[in-house]
Design a protein around this motif. Structure first.
Motif, PDB file in Angstrom:
ATOM      1  N   MET A  77       0.836  -1.204   0.000  1.00 19.69           N
ATOM      2  CA  MET A  77       0.000   0.000   0.000  1.00 19.69           C
ATOM      3  C   MET A  77       0.871   1.253   0.000  1.00 19.69           C
ATOM      4  O   MET A  77       0.650   2.191  -0.775  1.00 19.69           O
ATOM      5  CB  MET A  77      -0.904   0.022   1.230  1.00 19.69           C
ATOM      6  CG  MET A  77      -2.134  -0.839   1.149  1.00 19.69           C
ATOM      7  SD  MET A  77      -3.146  -0.608   2.650  1.00 19.69           S
ATOM      8  CE  MET A  77      -4.602  -1.545   2.189  1.00 19.69           C
ATOM      9  N   SER A 125      -1.480   3.394  -2.586  1.00 17.08           N
ATOM     10  CA  SER A 125      -2.807   2.878  -2.899  1.00 17.08           C
ATOM     11  C   SER A 125      -3.573   2.568  -1.625  1.00 17.08           C
ATOM     12  O   SER A 125      -3.005   2.186  -0.618  1.00 17.08           O
ATOM     13  CB  SER A 125      -2.674   1.596  -3.746  1.00 17.08           C
ATOM     14  OG  SER A 125      -3.934   0.970  -3.917  1.00 17.08           O
ATOM     15  N   TYR A 126      -4.887   2.732  -1.681  1.00 18.37           N
ATOM     16  CA  TYR A 126      -5.762   2.355  -0.574  1.00 18.37           C
ATOM     17  C   TYR A 126      -6.198   0.903  -0.689  1.00 18.37           C
ATOM     18  O   TYR A 126      -6.776   0.340   0.238  1.00 18.37           O
ATOM     19  CB  TYR A 126      -7.012   3.248  -0.563  1.00 18.37           C
ATOM     20  CG  TYR A 126      -7.886   3.052  -1.783  1.00 18.37           C
ATOM     21  CD1 TYR A 126      -8.873   2.069  -1.809  1.00 18.37           C
ATOM     22  CD2 TYR A 126      -7.715   3.845  -2.911  1.00 18.37           C
ATOM     23  CE1 TYR A 126      -9.655   1.875  -2.928  1.00 18.37           C
ATOM     24  CE2 TYR A 126      -8.488   3.653  -4.039  1.00 18.37           C
ATOM     25  CZ  TYR A 126      -9.453   2.665  -4.047  1.00 18.37           C
ATOM     26  OH  TYR A 126     -10.223   2.472  -5.165  1.00 18.37           O
ATOM     27  N   GLU A 127      -5.953   0.251  -1.857  1.00 16.28           N
ATOM     28  CA  GLU A 127      -6.443  -1.095  -2.108  1.00 16.28           C
ATOM     29  C   GLU A 127      -5.612  -2.146  -1.373  1.00 16.28           C
ATOM     30  O   GLU A 127      -4.411  -1.965  -1.152  1.00 16.28           O
ATOM     31  CB  GLU A 127      -6.429  -1.405  -3.609  1.00 16.28           C
ATOM     32  CG  GLU A 127      -7.402  -0.563  -4.411  1.00 16.28           C
ATOM     33  CD  GLU A 127      -7.469  -1.014  -5.861  1.00 16.28           C
ATOM     34  OE1 GLU A 127      -6.559  -1.757  -6.307  1.00 16.28           O
ATOM     35  OE2 GLU A 127      -8.431  -0.628  -6.551  1.00 16.28           O
ATOM     36  N   HIS A 163      -9.687  -3.002   5.942  1.00 20.81           N
ATOM     37  CA  HIS A 163      -8.539  -2.187   5.570  1.00 20.81           C
ATOM     38  C   HIS A 163      -7.805  -1.478   6.708  1.00 20.81           C
ATOM     39  O   HIS A 163      -6.609  -1.191   6.574  1.00 20.81           O
ATOM     40  CB  HIS A 163      -8.997  -1.094   4.596  1.00 20.81           C
ATOM     41  CG  HIS A 163      -9.572  -1.592   3.319  1.00 20.81           C
ATOM     42  ND1 HIS A 163     -10.688  -2.398   3.268  1.00 20.81           N
ATOM     43  CD2 HIS A 163      -9.203  -1.392   2.027  1.00 20.81           C
ATOM     44  CE1 HIS A 163     -10.991  -2.675   2.007  1.00 20.81           C
ATOM     45  NE2 HIS A 163     -10.104  -2.081   1.230  1.00 20.81           N
ATOM     46  N   TRP A 187      -4.042   0.328   6.613  1.00 18.49           N
ATOM     47  CA  TRP A 187      -3.909   1.767   6.396  1.00 18.49           C
ATOM     48  C   TRP A 187      -3.066   2.417   7.487  1.00 18.49           C
ATOM     49  O   TRP A 187      -2.201   3.259   7.201  1.00 18.49           O
ATOM     50  CB  TRP A 187      -5.298   2.411   6.374  1.00 18.49           C
ATOM     51  CG  TRP A 187      -6.076   2.153   5.125  1.00 18.49           C
ATOM     52  CD1 TRP A 187      -5.612   1.675   3.937  1.00 18.49           C
ATOM     53  CD2 TRP A 187      -7.476   2.370   4.936  1.00 18.49           C
ATOM     54  NE1 TRP A 187      -6.627   1.567   3.026  1.00 18.49           N
ATOM     55  CE2 TRP A 187      -7.790   1.992   3.608  1.00 18.49           C
ATOM     56  CE3 TRP A 187      -8.499   2.833   5.756  1.00 18.49           C
ATOM     57  CZ2 TRP A 187      -9.077   2.075   3.092  1.00 18.49           C
ATOM     58  CZ3 TRP A 187      -9.786   2.920   5.246  1.00 18.49           C
ATOM     59  CH2 TRP A 187     -10.079   2.547   3.925  1.00 18.49           C
ATOM     60  N   PRO A 202     -15.424   4.659   4.894  1.00 17.86           N
ATOM     61  CA  PRO A 202     -14.193   4.557   4.108  1.00 17.86           C
ATOM     62  C   PRO A 202     -13.875   3.137   3.647  1.00 17.86           C
ATOM     63  O   PRO A 202     -13.450   2.933   2.496  1.00 17.86           O
ATOM     64  CB  PRO A 202     -13.124   5.081   5.079  1.00 17.86           C
ATOM     65  CG  PRO A 202     -13.858   6.021   5.968  1.00 17.86           C
ATOM     66  CD  PRO A 202     -15.209   5.410   6.152  1.00 17.86           C
ATOM     67  N   SER A 244     -14.094   1.665  -0.183  1.00 18.13           N
ATOM     68  CA  SER A 244     -12.893   1.018  -0.719  1.00 18.13           C
ATOM     69  C   SER A 244     -13.210  -0.358  -1.281  1.00 18.13           C
ATOM     70  O   SER A 244     -12.720  -0.734  -2.354  1.00 18.13           O
ATOM     71  CB  SER A 244     -11.824   0.913   0.378  1.00 18.13           C
ATOM     72  OG  SER A 244     -11.441   2.193   0.823  1.00 18.13           O
TER      73      SER A 244
END
Length: 543
Positions: A41, A46-48, A61, A65, A215, A219
């Motif tokens: 990440m 990236s947030y994925e 996630h 994160w 969020p 996502s």
């Protein structure tokens, strides 16, 4: 004053345990893949959630994160990976203290924190960092503010409880709301305030909690639902298209595990958590059963007590865990703050009872003494053991100055012993244990040989997760025997096939490999260890 200094020393001992845990390498398999996902990440901005470039549909996630955010400040390091989990654990300790202080007194509040910081799996979760430290901290936060909101109806507690609940869901999923709901519902039943179920504030609270969870929902939608043609590997379900991340988040990852209908399955036993609790909550595993019985007796007899919220939060969730088809010991961690408060309240009451029941007081003392005597035998390190003895002697001396007025003396000594043993585990045991994790030892070998650092790396029959994190780069899928030199980790069981395909290779190093998070008596015993470890070769394959 002496007691305050003694408690301060115990807190410093806890800080030392945390500090020693930071330096313990990432463990395979779960922590290694979590650390690597966060690294990808960070590297890809990236947030994925992806692993080795492929979509990874498992945990929500938020922990990734937070670790990726820490990497941006501290770099891709052990400290960067573990710091968010440590801070979340400290948040859990803070709210455990606040709740106990609100409903009991300072003795119970301090003792609840002492019980929690000495619980074995709480300390292990700071070594082998997964989602549990985050979940425990957010659970304690949401629980405290939700109960206060239920009683005082203050807007501040409404928003903070919804935020804590949203953080919990973004860490593990909707199942974690069960202790919050059962605690409130149990209080409603006990107080016969059934009109509470019709009050609009609870439905508004659910909406705000979902808003805080948005969020992760967004996502999931962007990564999966918005791309129906994307092929996703769903483990037992195989590779599929038209995968809904939102459905997985709300149903398959939670209820699918419970009913054993999801892509991740197991074989649950009803008695699993009853015996797992004895070691996971050690040294309080047996005590919590007595404490629970005490609370249930008070409830059945309709006798007054400070609160029943912790009981209502613990028992239903424990039952859900026991009925689930997918079971792991670390799931219990989210209940530890409640168990710590119940244990502390029971201990304080216990020492106010008649003398015939004081055998537990002596039992704790002799068990602590036995552990002390066993330390040199366990670790075989005289200098380390001597330092431990001196630390404990100082704590005992400070408490002994006011022993007559400090009735829980031996319990605090027991907490000190538990912390001391875990400190020695972190300093002496884990470093030796992780010499048998090839993904760590091989990364260290490559880092110590500058001429190897720039070569691409592949693995055959060896987990590459921790090596990717430790070297801060991906293991790319590389064709064997290609036109450039490459490093390859090869399990001994694959060596014959590999050497036939790629005969032009040179062995650089040899390692011993074992799944270190799944200890067995054969591995722990040095005389039988060679029977269960695998040999792994690091080779340089030439074109």
């Amino acid at each position: 004053m002496a007691q305050k200094i003694g408690l301060g020393l115990i807190f410093l001992l806890f800080v030392a345990v945390i500090y020693s845990a930071i330096g313990i390498p990432i463990m395979e398999p779960d922590a290694a893949i979590y650390a690597e996902i966060a690294r990808e990440m960070f590297a890809n901005h990236s947030y994925e959630i992806t692993y080795q470039g492929d979509d990874w549909l498992d945990k929500p996630h938020l922990p990734f994160w937070l670790s990726a955010l820490a990497y941006s400040v501290f770099g891709v390091t052990l400290f960067g990976y573990k710091l968010p989990a440590i801070l979340a654990s400290l948040l859990g300790l803070y709210y455990t203290y606040k709740f106990a202080l609100r409903y009991y007194d300072l003795r119970v509040a301090l003792l609840a924190v002492g019980v929690l910081i000495s619980a074995e799996h709480f300390l292990l979760s700071l070594n082998d960092v997964r989602a549990e430290p985050f979940l425990m901290g957010f659970m304690a936060m949401a629980f405290y503010h939700l109960i206060v909101f239920f009683e005082d109806n203050k807007p501040r507690d409404f928003w903070l409880s919804a935020l804590g609940a949203g953080l919990m869901i973004m860490t593990k999923g909707v199942f974690v709301l069960i202790p919050l709901f059962t605690a409130i519902f149990g209080a409603i039943l006990l107080k016969k305030q059934f009109n509470e179920l019709l009050r609009i504030r609870w439905y508004f609270w659910i909406l705000i909690t979902l808003a805080f969870t948005s969020p992760v929902i967004i996502s999931y939608y962007l990564q999966f639902d918005a791309q129906p043609l994307k092929a996703v590997d769903l483990r037992e379900w195989g590779v599929q298209t038209e995968v809904s991340g939102i459905r997985f988040f709300f149903w398959d990852s939670q209820f699918g595990r419970f009913f054993n209908t999801g892509p991740i399955q197991g074989e649950g036993r009803f008695d699993f958590y009853f015996h797992s609790l004895l070691w996971a909550f050690w040294p309080w595993g047996l005590l919590i059963y007595f404490a629970t019985g005490h609370y249930l007796y008070k409830l059945a007899k309709k006798q007054p007590t400070a609160e029943f919220y912790t009981l209502f939060a613990t028992l239903p969730m424990f039952l859900v865990f026991s009925l689930s088809s997918f079971q792991l010991p670390h799931y219990l961690n989210i209940l530890f703050p409640f168990m710590a408060i119940m244990s502390a309240a029971y201990l304080v009451r216990f020492f106010e009872w008649s003398k015939p029941l004081r055998w537990l007081h002596l039992g704790y003392f002799w068990l602590a003494a036995g552990l002390l005597l066993a330390i040199p035998l366990i670790f075989n390190n005289f200098q380390l053991s001597l330092i431990g003895y001196l630390i404990l002697a100082g704590i005992i001396l400070l408490f002994s100055i006011q022993f007559i007025n400090f009735r829980h003396f031996t319990v605090w000594i027991f907490i000190s012993v538990s912390l001391l043993v875990n400190l020695m585990i972190n300093i002496e045991f884990y470093p030796k244990l992780l010499e048998y994790q090839t993904s760590t030892t091989a990364a260290r070998y490559i880092e110590n040989h500058p001429n190897l650092k720039d070569l691409p790396i592949a693995s055959i029959g060896v987990s590459p997760r921790a090596i990717e994190f430790n070297l801060n780069r991906n293991l790319q899928p590389i064709e064997l025997c290609q036109s450039q030199p490459i490093l390859i980790l090869v399990n001994e069981s694959k060596w014959d096939d590999f050497s036939q395909v790629c005969p032009n290779n040179m062995k650089l190093a040899e390692f011993y490999d074992y799944p270190v998070t799944r200890l067995s008596p054969e591995f722990v015993k040095p005389e039988t260890r060679n029977q269960v470890v695998d040999r792994v070769f690091l080779v340089k394959s030439q074109p």
